[in-house]
Design a protein around this motif. Structure first.
Motif, PDB file in Angstrom:
ATOM      1  N   SER A 203       1.937  10.971  10.665  1.00  0.00           N
ATOM      2  CA  SER A 203       0.550  11.322  10.937  1.00  0.00           C
ATOM      3  C   SER A 203      -0.383  10.206  10.477  1.00  0.00           C
ATOM      4  O   SER A 203      -1.351   9.869  11.163  1.00  0.00           O
ATOM      5  CB  SER A 203       0.207  12.628  10.221  1.00  0.00           C
ATOM      6  N   LEU A 204      -0.082   9.617   9.335  1.00  0.00           N
ATOM      7  CA  LEU A 204      -0.866   8.496   8.828  1.00  0.00           C
ATOM      8  C   LEU A 204      -0.838   7.327   9.803  1.00  0.00           C
ATOM      9  O   LEU A 204      -1.879   6.746  10.124  1.00  0.00           O
ATOM     10  CB  LEU A 204      -0.334   8.054   7.467  1.00  0.00           C
ATOM     11  N   VAL A 205       0.317   6.996  10.303  1.00  0.00           N
ATOM     12  CA  VAL A 205       0.451   5.884  11.254  1.00  0.00           C
ATOM     13  C   VAL A 205      -0.359   6.178  12.513  1.00  0.00           C
ATOM     14  O   VAL A 205      -1.053   5.307  13.034  1.00  0.00           O
ATOM     15  CB  VAL A 205       1.934   5.616  11.577  1.00  0.00           C
ATOM     16  N   ARG A 206      -0.322   7.421  12.993  1.00  0.00           N
ATOM     17  CA  ARG A 206      -1.100   7.789  14.179  1.00  0.00           C
ATOM     18  C   ARG A 206      -2.604   7.692  13.929  1.00  0.00           C
ATOM     19  O   ARG A 206      -3.365   7.337  14.814  1.00  0.00           O
ATOM     20  CB  ARG A 206      -0.724   9.192  14.655  1.00  0.00           C
ATOM     21  N   LYS A 207      -3.037   8.003  12.720  1.00  0.00           N
ATOM     22  CA  LYS A 207      -4.466   7.912  12.382  1.00  0.00           C
ATOM     23  C   LYS A 207      -4.924   6.457  12.325  1.00  0.00           C
ATOM     24  O   LYS A 207      -6.071   6.149  12.628  1.00  0.00           O
ATOM     25  CB  LYS A 207      -4.739   8.584  11.043  1.00  0.00           C
TER      26      LYS A 207
ATOM     27  N   SER B 164       0.842  -1.177   0.000  1.00  0.00           N
ATOM     28  CA  SER B 164       0.000   0.000   0.000  1.00  0.00           C
ATOM     29  C   SER B 164       0.885   1.237   0.000  1.00  0.00           C
ATOM     30  O   SER B 164       1.958   1.252   0.580  1.00  0.00           O
ATOM     31  CB  SER B 164      -0.907  -0.002   1.221  1.00  0.00           C
ATOM     32  N   HIS B 165       0.460   2.271  -0.663  1.00  0.00           N
ATOM     33  CA  HIS B 165       1.191   3.532  -0.707  1.00  0.00           C
ATOM     34  C   HIS B 165       0.470   4.510   0.214  1.00  0.00           C
ATOM     35  O   HIS B 165      -0.765   4.538   0.239  1.00  0.00           O
ATOM     36  CB  HIS B 165       1.205   4.061  -2.144  1.00  0.00           C
TER      37      HIS B 165
ATOM     38  N   LYS C 240      -0.367   7.453  -0.027  1.00  0.00           N
ATOM     39  CA  LYS C 240      -1.383   8.292  -0.670  1.00  0.00           C
ATOM     40  C   LYS C 240      -2.721   7.566  -0.809  1.00  0.00           C
ATOM     41  O   LYS C 240      -3.756   8.199  -0.967  1.00  0.00           O
ATOM     42  CB  LYS C 240      -0.897   8.793  -2.024  1.00  0.00           C
ATOM     43  N   GLU C 241      -2.727   6.236  -0.752  1.00  0.00           N
ATOM     44  CA  GLU C 241      -3.960   5.454  -0.826  1.00  0.00           C
ATOM     45  C   GLU C 241      -4.677   5.365   0.517  1.00  0.00           C
ATOM     46  O   GLU C 241      -5.822   4.914   0.583  1.00  0.00           O
ATOM     47  CB  GLU C 241      -3.673   4.031  -1.325  1.00  0.00           C
ATOM     48  N   MET C 242      -4.012   5.756   1.581  1.00  0.00           N
ATOM     49  CA  MET C 242      -4.589   5.617   2.921  1.00  0.00           C
ATOM     50  C   MET C 242      -5.516   6.790   3.230  1.00  0.00           C
ATOM     51  O   MET C 242      -5.207   7.686   3.997  1.00  0.00           O
ATOM     52  CB  MET C 242      -3.482   5.503   3.973  1.00  0.00           C
ATOM     53  N   THR C 243      -6.667   6.749   2.609  1.00  0.00           N
ATOM     54  CA  THR C 243      -7.673   7.784   2.793  1.00  0.00           C
ATOM     55  C   THR C 243      -8.394   7.555   4.127  1.00  0.00           C
ATOM     56  O   THR C 243      -8.358   6.442   4.677  1.00  0.00           O
ATOM     57  CB  THR C 243      -8.698   7.724   1.648  1.00  0.00           C
TER      58      THR C 243
ATOM     59  N   PRO D 196       5.960   1.118   3.030  1.00  0.00           N
ATOM     60  CA  PRO D 196       7.389   1.066   2.726  1.00  0.00           C
ATOM     61  C   PRO D 196       8.228   1.804   3.767  1.00  0.00           C
ATOM     62  O   PRO D 196       7.934   2.936   4.110  1.00  0.00           O
ATOM     63  CB  PRO D 196       7.507   1.746   1.365  1.00  0.00           C
ATOM     64  N   VAL D 197       9.279   1.157   4.250  1.00  0.00           N
ATOM     65  CA  VAL D 197      10.140   1.733   5.293  1.00  0.00           C
ATOM     66  C   VAL D 197      10.782   3.021   4.834  1.00  0.00           C
ATOM     67  O   VAL D 197      10.894   3.981   5.594  1.00  0.00           O
ATOM     68  CB  VAL D 197      11.211   0.708   5.750  1.00  0.00           C
ATOM     69  N   GLN D 198      11.221   3.098   3.580  1.00  0.00           N
ATOM     70  CA  GLN D 198      11.882   4.309   3.122  1.00  0.00           C
ATOM     71  C   GLN D 198      10.951   5.513   3.176  1.00  0.00           C
ATOM     72  O   GLN D 198      11.384   6.639   3.150  1.00  0.00           O
ATOM     73  CB  GLN D 198      12.457   4.148   1.711  1.00  0.00           C
ATOM     74  N   SER D 199       9.649   5.266   3.305  1.00  0.00           N
ATOM     75  CA  SER D 199       8.705   6.364   3.389  1.00  0.00           C
ATOM     76  C   SER D 199       8.879   7.178   4.661  1.00  0.00           C
ATOM     77  O   SER D 199       8.379   8.277   4.761  1.00  0.00           O
ATOM     78  CB  SER D 199       7.280   5.821   3.335  1.00  0.00           C
ATOM     79  N   GLY D 200       9.572   6.635   5.636  1.00  0.00           N
ATOM     80  CA  GLY D 200       9.798   7.348   6.889  1.00  0.00           C
ATOM     81  C   GLY D 200      10.984   8.277   6.865  1.00  0.00           C
ATOM     82  O   GLY D 200      11.345   8.850   7.877  1.00  0.00           O
ATOM     83  N   SER D 201      11.606   8.477   5.727  1.00  0.00           N
ATOM     84  CA  SER D 201      12.778   9.336   5.614  1.00  0.00           C
ATOM     85  C   SER D 201      12.549  10.406   4.555  1.00  0.00           C
ATOM     86  O   SER D 201      12.113  10.109   3.449  1.00  0.00           O
ATOM     87  CB  SER D 201      14.015   8.514   5.237  1.00  0.00           C
ATOM     88  N   ASP D 202      12.868  11.664   4.903  1.00  0.00           N
ATOM     89  CA  ASP D 202      12.776  12.736   3.913  1.00  0.00           C
ATOM     90  C   ASP D 202      13.955  12.704   2.950  1.00  0.00           C
ATOM     91  O   ASP D 202      13.938  13.354   1.920  1.00  0.00           O
ATOM     92  CB  ASP D 202      12.721  14.108   4.597  1.00  0.00           C
ATOM     93  N   ARG D 203      14.995  11.946   3.273  1.00  0.00           N
ATOM     94  CA  ARG D 203      16.175  11.880   2.415  1.00  0.00           C
ATOM     95  C   ARG D 203      16.074  10.814   1.335  1.00  0.00           C
ATOM     96  O   ARG D 203      16.788  10.872   0.352  1.00  0.00           O
ATOM     97  CB  ARG D 203      17.428  11.612   3.248  1.00  0.00           C
ATOM     98  N   VAL D 204      15.225   9.830   1.510  1.00  0.00           N
ATOM     99  CA  VAL D 204      15.120   8.723   0.549  1.00  0.00           C
ATOM    100  C   VAL D 204      13.662   8.579   0.152  1.00  0.00           C
ATOM    101  O   VAL D 204      12.802   8.498   1.014  1.00  0.00           O
ATOM    102  CB  VAL D 204      15.580   7.391   1.205  1.00  0.00           C
TER     103      VAL D 204
END
Length: 94
Positions: free
Chosen positions: A81-85, A31-32, A34-37, A57-65
């Motif tokens: 924020s998505l994870v908290r929701k 899942s991406h 952006k799909e987590m509506t 995806p783990v790399q989603s947690g980094s602003d550098r990658v």
């Protein structure tokens, strides 16, 4: 979907899938964020057929990658924020 004017997104697909007799589990991969509506997040709390597993995806947690051609369109803050929701809607995801 169809003539009702609903948006055809992942949440809409899952809402239709849960109506299929004999289909006991719904699980999807990669899942991406952006799909987590909000609608999809709510399904994790209301649909028993939707398994308590989510791949973000783990790399989603980094602003550098990643960067450059692999720009993903969201920041670390948005990802967190998505994870908290998700937590209140689907406690089993923890």
């Amino acid at each position: 979907m169809g003539t009702t004017g609903d948006v055809a997104d992942l949440a809409a697909l899952i809402e239709h899938l849960v109506e299929i007799p004999g289909l006991e589990r719904i699980r999807y991969t990669t899942s991406h964020p952006k799909e987590m509506t909000p609608r999809l997040i709510a399904l994790y709390g209301s649909e028993d057929k939707l398994v308590s597993h989510l791949h973000l995806p783990v790399q989603s947690g980094s602003d550098r990658v990643p960067r450059g051609d692999e720009e993903r369109g969201y920041t670390t803050l948005e990802y967190k924020s998505l994870v908290r929701k998700l937590a209140p809607s689907a406690p089993a995801l923890r």
